[in-house]
Design a protein around this motif. Structure first.
Motif, short mmCIF file in Angstrom:
data_model
loop_
_atom_site.label_atom_id
_atom_site.label_comp_id
_atom_site.label_asym_id
_atom_site.label_seq_id
_atom_site.Cartn_x
_atom_site.Cartn_y
_atom_site.Cartn_z
N ALA A 144 45.23 63.84 -12.75
CA ALA A 144 45.10 62.27 -13.80
C ALA A 144 45.55 61.51 -13.61
O ALA A 144 45.13 59.92 -13.51
CB ALA A 144 44.90 63.29 -15.27
N ILE A 180 41.93 64.87 -21.28
CA ILE A 180 41.61 64.58 -22.39
C ILE A 180 40.77 66.64 -21.35
O ILE A 180 40.02 67.28 -22.18
CB ILE A 180 39.80 63.78 -22.01
CG1 ILE A 180 40.97 62.42 -23.41
CG2 ILE A 180 39.26 64.63 -23.15
CD1 ILE A 180 40.24 62.03 -23.48
N GLU A 181 40.58 65.62 -20.34
CA GLU A 181 39.52 67.19 -19.27
C GLU A 181 40.61 68.66 -19.51
O GLU A 181 40.26 69.39 -19.51
CB GLU A 181 38.76 66.46 -18.19
CG GLU A 181 38.61 67.58 -17.45
CD GLU A 181 37.70 67.52 -16.02
OE1 GLU A 181 37.17 67.67 -15.02
OE2 GLU A 181 37.62 65.87 -15.84
N LEU A 234 41.89 53.96 -17.74
CA LEU A 234 41.42 54.57 -18.24
C LEU A 234 41.22 56.15 -17.96
O LEU A 234 40.84 57.62 -18.10
CB LEU A 234 40.69 53.16 -17.82
CG LEU A 234 38.83 54.77 -18.57
CD1 LEU A 234 38.80 54.89 -19.95
CD2 LEU A 234 37.76 53.45 -18.78
N GLY A 235 41.26 56.39 -16.21
CA GLY A 235 41.26 57.54 -15.30
C GLY A 235 42.02 58.25 -15.63
O GLY A 235 41.82 60.15 -15.56
N GLN A 245 41.11 70.14 -22.82
CA GLN A 245 40.24 70.93 -22.91
C GLN A 245 39.68 72.12 -22.08
O GLN A 245 39.44 73.31 -23.00
CB GLN A 245 38.58 69.88 -22.02
CG GLN A 245 38.43 68.71 -23.26
CD GLN A 245 36.71 68.34 -22.92
OE1 GLN A 245 37.05 67.74 -21.87
NE2 GLN A 245 36.40 67.67 -24.62
N VAL A 272 36.44 57.15 -10.62
CA VAL A 272 37.30 55.77 -11.15
C VAL A 272 38.64 55.46 -9.66
O VAL A 272 38.78 54.24 -9.80
CB VAL A 272 38.65 56.48 -11.91
CG1 VAL A 272 39.62 55.51 -12.13
CG2 VAL A 272 37.36 56.29 -13.52
N VAL A 304 43.36 58.86 -18.81
CA VAL A 304 43.13 59.29 -20.55
C VAL A 304 41.72 59.85 -19.88
O VAL A 304 42.16 60.89 -20.82
CB VAL A 304 42.92 58.27 -21.07
CG1 VAL A 304 42.30 58.89 -23.09
CG2 VAL A 304 44.43 57.05 -21.63
N LEU A 305 41.10 59.63 -19.63
CA LEU A 305 40.43 60.91 -18.71
C LEU A 305 40.37 62.44 -18.72
O LEU A 305 39.47 62.96 -19.20
CB LEU A 305 39.07 60.29 -17.71
CG LEU A 305 38.43 58.84 -19.64
CD1 LEU A 305 36.85 58.67 -17.68
CD2 LEU A 305 37.54 59.65 -19.97
N GLY A 306 41.19 61.52 -17.53
CA GLY A 306 41.55 63.38 -16.75
C GLY A 306 42.24 64.28 -17.96
O GLY A 306 42.49 65.39 -17.27
#
Length: 239
Positions: A173, A148-149, A141-142, A152, A26, A144-146
């Motif tokens: 993130a 989530i990771e 977006l980056g 998790q 990203v 949000v993805l970070g």
């Protein structure tokens, strides 16, 4: 291997390498967009410089000479200048010296020419504006993805979650959003500055074209107004 190759990189490149390593693809995409935006800004600045955007002194002087009757000198001045406004005045003056010129048609056609010049000045602003609008969204977006990771990983660790590891994942993130905003804010300001210059140029075009046809009667008081006479090769003066 990658870390050992850093020893051969210039010092100013190392922060970018660390940024790419932390932010991932990203941040890499955002940096590519920043390079594209920088190239477009340089291209626009060069265009404005070559077309003398905002430099109206020679054009105003040439118009004054034309309205005073020194048509040859006025045409010589606008022909020597490379500005957008001088180019438009040159077209008006060359057609104004012809007896067959229809004033109504000339007004309509010069409006077409002015619109074409304004559109030329607006070229490449749309991509810049798109970069300014999308860069924060890509950064978000980056993030949000970070996030989530990171969550998790926290879920997989169960009760043995290390808060420092979680905090590290969160700040990484958030890094993408920070990079996106860092790119978008100056680009937005630059696009606004370009828009302001173009609007000022458009206003000057309208003012000079109107003055050419009216003889700047409002500024000159009872001075003569230049009109085009289809029966004469030279403009006549109607009081």
């Amino acid at each position: 291997m990658f870390s050992s190759s850093q020893d051969y990189l210039p010092a100013f490149v190392l922060p970018l390498v660390d940024l790419l390593r932390s932010g991932g693809p990203v941040v890499a995409l955002l940096l590519i967009l920043s390079v594209v935006a920088f190239a477009l800004v340089i291209a626009k600045l060069l265009q404005f410089q070559l077309l003398r955007v905002g430099r109206h002194g020679p054009s105003r002087k040439a118009l004054d000479l034309w309205l005073d009757g020194a048509r040859s000198e006025a045409l010589k001045r606008v022909s020597a200048s490379k500005s957008v406004m001088s180019d438009i005045l040159q077209k008006l003056m060359r057609r104004g010296l012809h007896a067959s010129t229809d004033t109504t048609h000339l007004k309509e056609d010069i409006e077409r020419v002015c619109n074409a010049r304004i559109n030329m000045l607006r070229a490449w602003l749309r991509p810049l504006d798109m970069i300014a609008q999308t860069a924060p969204l890509i950064g978000l977006l980056g993030t949000v993805l970070g996030m989530i990771e990171a969550f998790q990983a926290m879920q997989g660790a169960g009760a043995a979650v290390d808060p420092s590891v979680l905090a590290g994942g969160i700040w990484v993130a958030l890094l993408t959003t920070a990079v996106g905003l860092t790119i978008a804010i100056p680009i937005s300001a630059i696009v606004g500055w370009f828009d302001g210059r173009i609007e000022a140029e458009q206003a000057e075009m309208e003012a000079m074209v109107t003055a050419f046809f009216t003889g700047a009667a409002a500024d000159r008081g009872t001075a003569s107004v230049v009109t085009l006479d289809a029966q004469h090769a030279e403009p006549r003066y109607a009081t």
